[in-house]
Motif scaffolding. Structure first.
Motif, PDB file in Angstrom:
ATOM      1  N   ASP A   1      60.990  43.951  26.221  1.00 59.64           N
ATOM      2  CA  ASP A   1      59.875  43.235  26.842  1.00 59.64           C
ATOM      3  C   ASP A   1      60.128  42.965  28.322  1.00 59.64           C
ATOM      4  O   ASP A   1      59.240  42.467  29.023  1.00 59.64           O
ATOM      5  CB  ASP A   1      59.636  41.898  26.132  1.00 59.64           C
ATOM      6  N   THR A   2      61.327  43.273  28.780  1.00 58.59           N
ATOM      7  CA  THR A   2      61.662  43.069  30.189  1.00 58.59           C
ATOM      8  C   THR A   2      60.745  43.892  31.082  1.00 58.59           C
ATOM      9  O   THR A   2      60.627  45.117  30.911  1.00 58.59           O
ATOM     10  CB  THR A   2      63.125  43.459  30.451  1.00 58.59           C
ATOM     11  N   ALA A   3      60.087  43.221  32.010  1.00 62.21           N
ATOM     12  CA  ALA A   3      59.128  43.887  32.898  1.00 62.21           C
ATOM     13  C   ALA A   3      58.568  42.870  33.880  1.00 62.21           C
ATOM     14  O   ALA A   3      58.785  41.660  33.727  1.00 62.21           O
ATOM     15  CB  ALA A   3      57.977  44.496  32.086  1.00 62.21           C
ATOM     16  N   VAL A   4      57.833  43.380  34.857  1.00 62.89           N
ATOM     17  CA  VAL A   4      56.988  42.511  35.677  1.00 62.89           C
ATOM     18  C   VAL A   4      55.643  42.420  34.979  1.00 62.89           C
ATOM     19  O   VAL A   4      55.046  43.453  34.643  1.00 62.89           O
ATOM     20  CB  VAL A   4      56.830  43.059  37.100  1.00 62.89           C
ATOM     21  N   TYR A   5      55.185  41.220  34.748  1.00 62.25           N
ATOM     22  CA  TYR A   5      53.923  40.985  34.053  1.00 62.25           C
ATOM     23  C   TYR A   5      52.839  40.632  35.073  1.00 62.25           C
ATOM     24  O   TYR A   5      53.039  39.766  35.925  1.00 62.25           O
ATOM     25  CB  TYR A   5      54.087  39.865  33.033  1.00 62.25           C
ATOM     26  N   TYR A   6      51.705  41.307  34.935  1.00 67.21           N
ATOM     27  CA  TYR A   6      50.598  41.141  35.863  1.00 67.21           C
ATOM     28  C   TYR A   6      49.358  40.618  35.135  1.00 67.21           C
ATOM     29  O   TYR A   6      49.023  41.090  34.046  1.00 67.21           O
ATOM     30  CB  TYR A   6      50.240  42.468  36.529  1.00 67.21           C
ATOM     31  N   CYS A   7      48.678  39.722  35.790  1.00 70.17           N
ATOM     32  CA  CYS A   7      47.394  39.206  35.320  1.00 70.17           C
ATOM     33  C   CYS A   7      46.286  40.073  35.920  1.00 70.17           C
ATOM     34  O   CYS A   7      46.381  40.498  37.079  1.00 70.17           O
ATOM     35  CB  CYS A   7      47.269  37.761  35.783  1.00 70.17           C
ATOM     36  N   ASN A   8      45.259  40.308  35.128  1.00 68.84           N
ATOM     37  CA  ASN A   8      44.142  41.146  35.568  1.00 68.84           C
ATOM     38  C   ASN A   8      42.829  40.467  35.187  1.00 68.84           C
ATOM     39  O   ASN A   8      42.727  39.877  34.110  1.00 68.84           O
ATOM     40  CB  ASN A   8      44.267  42.511  34.900  1.00 68.84           C
ATOM     41  N   ALA A   9      41.856  40.579  36.079  1.00 67.35           N
ATOM     42  CA  ALA A   9      40.517  40.033  35.804  1.00 67.35           C
ATOM     43  C   ALA A   9      39.481  41.098  36.142  1.00 67.35           C
ATOM     44  O   ALA A   9      39.600  41.783  37.162  1.00 67.35           O
ATOM     45  CB  ALA A   9      40.264  38.782  36.626  1.00 67.35           C
ATOM     46  N   VAL A  10      38.485  41.215  35.290  1.00 68.08           N
ATOM     47  CA  VAL A  10      37.404  42.174  35.502  1.00 68.08           C
ATOM     48  C   VAL A  10      36.089  41.413  35.598  1.00 68.08           C
ATOM     49  O   VAL A  10      35.764  40.613  34.722  1.00 68.08           O
ATOM     50  CB  VAL A  10      37.341  43.200  34.360  1.00 68.08           C
ATOM     51  N   ILE A  11      35.361  41.699  36.685  1.00 66.45           N
ATOM     52  CA  ILE A  11      34.072  41.045  36.908  1.00 66.45           C
ATOM     53  C   ILE A  11      33.013  42.124  37.032  1.00 66.45           C
ATOM     54  O   ILE A  11      33.140  43.040  37.845  1.00 66.45           O
ATOM     55  CB  ILE A  11      34.105  40.169  38.168  1.00 66.45           C
ATOM     56  N   VAL A  12      31.988  41.992  36.204  1.00 68.07           N
ATOM     57  CA  VAL A  12      30.888  42.946  36.224  1.00 68.07           C
ATOM     58  C   VAL A  12      29.679  42.270  36.847  1.00 68.07           C
ATOM     59  O   VAL A  12      29.278  41.179  36.421  1.00 68.07           O
ATOM     60  CB  VAL A  12      30.543  43.429  34.808  1.00 68.07           C
ATOM     61  N   ALA A  13      29.107  42.924  37.865  1.00 67.19           N
ATOM     62  CA  ALA A  13      27.910  42.399  38.530  1.00 67.19           C
ATOM     63  C   ALA A  13      26.916  43.545  38.641  1.00 67.19           C
ATOM     64  O   ALA A  13      27.066  44.421  39.492  1.00 67.19           O
ATOM     65  CB  ALA A  13      28.260  41.840  39.904  1.00 67.19           C
ATOM     66  N   GLY A  14      25.953  43.545  37.755  1.00 70.86           N
ATOM     67  CA  GLY A  14      24.993  44.650  37.748  1.00 70.86           C
ATOM     68  C   GLY A  14      25.697  45.943  37.377  1.00 70.86           C
ATOM     69  O   GLY A  14      26.336  46.036  36.338  1.00 70.86           O
ATOM     70  N   ALA A  15      25.583  46.929  38.273  1.00 68.66           N
ATOM     71  CA  ALA A  15      26.220  48.212  38.027  1.00 68.66           C
ATOM     72  C   ALA A  15      27.636  48.275  38.602  1.00 68.66           C
ATOM     73  O   ALA A  15      28.312  49.296  38.465  1.00 68.66           O
ATOM     74  CB  ALA A  15      25.381  49.327  38.645  1.00 68.66           C
ATOM     75  N   ASP A  16      28.063  47.203  39.214  1.00 71.15           N
ATOM     76  CA  ASP A  16      29.377  47.188  39.863  1.00 71.15           C
ATOM     77  C   ASP A  16      30.406  46.527  38.963  1.00 71.15           C
ATOM     78  O   ASP A  16      30.131  45.509  38.325  1.00 71.15           O
ATOM     79  CB  ASP A  16      29.305  46.440  41.193  1.00 71.15           C
ATOM     80  N   LEU A  17      31.583  47.100  38.957  1.00 70.08           N
ATOM     81  CA  LEU A  17      32.719  46.534  38.231  1.00 70.08           C
ATOM     82  C   LEU A  17      33.876  46.424  39.200  1.00 70.08           C
ATOM     83  O   LEU A  17      34.220  47.380  39.893  1.00 70.08           O
ATOM     84  CB  LEU A  17      33.099  47.439  37.060  1.00 70.08           C
ATOM     85  N   ALA A  18      34.478  45.248  39.245  1.00 64.87           N
ATOM     86  CA  ALA A  18      35.616  45.030  40.136  1.00 64.87           C
ATOM     87  C   ALA A  18      36.788  44.485  39.334  1.00 64.87           C
ATOM     88  O   ALA A  18      36.605  43.629  38.460  1.00 64.87           O
ATOM     89  CB  ALA A  18      35.247  44.057  41.241  1.00 64.87           C
ATOM     90  N   ALA A  19      37.966  44.986  39.625  1.00 61.89           N
ATOM     91  CA  ALA A  19      39.186  44.528  38.961  1.00 61.89           C
ATOM     92  C   ALA A  19      40.094  43.877  39.989  1.00 61.89           C
ATOM     93  O   ALA A  19      40.232  44.372  41.126  1.00 61.89           O
ATOM     94  CB  ALA A  19      39.899  45.700  38.296  1.00 61.89           C
ATOM     95  N   TYR A  20      40.706  42.793  39.590  1.00 62.61           N
ATOM     96  CA  TYR A  20      41.586  42.031  40.464  1.00 62.61           C
ATOM     97  C   TYR A  20      42.934  41.846  39.786  1.00 62.61           C
ATOM     98  O   TYR A  20      43.023  41.757  38.557  1.00 62.61           O
ATOM     99  CB  TYR A  20      40.967  40.669  40.784  1.00 62.61           C
TER     100      TYR A  20
END
Length: 119
Positions: free
Chosen positions: A89-108
């Motif tokens: 399980d050793t690793a760098v862990y990253y948080c991700n968020a996905v926001i959908v606005a109409g036809a656009d999708l953005a990942a952070y």
């Protein structure tokens, strides 16, 4: 946009537990889905767990029954509870968020937090 800040990583012995946190800069109600990914040295980033705005969760086979993803809407914070940790399980862990606005999708992405499990 949303800024994500992870915390809670560290060094733990095999069999131990950690809880990762990911604080979002905006209401989580406005985020369609969130997830935890991890990347071990020399390996590709892999999906660990996801949670939708409706509360549906999904886990990688390697962490099922050991990890739990959850959200505290009052704190705009995503969590990953990790039990029975293994050296793999050793690793760098990253948080991700996905926001959908109409036809656009953005990942952070957050900046990542290191988890090291010793044998």
């Amino acid at each position: 946009q949303v800024q994500l800040v992870e915390s809670g990583g560290g060094l733990v012995q095999a069999g131990g537990s950690l809880r990762l946190s990911c604080a979002a800069s905006r209401s989580i109600f406005s985020i369609n889905a969130m997830a935890w990914y991890r990347q071990a040295p020399g390996k590709q980033r892999e999906l660990v767990a996801t949670i939708t705005s409706g509360g549906r969760t999904n886990y990688a086979d390697s962490v099922k029954d050991r990890f739990t993803i959850s959200i505290d809407n009052t704190k705009n914070t995503l969590y990953l509870r990790m039990n029975s940790l293994k050296p793999e399980d050793t690793a760098v862990y990253y948080c991700n968020a996905v926001i959908v606005a109409g036809a656009d999708l953005a990942a952070y992405w957050g900046q990542g937090t290191q988890v090291t499990v010793s044998s």
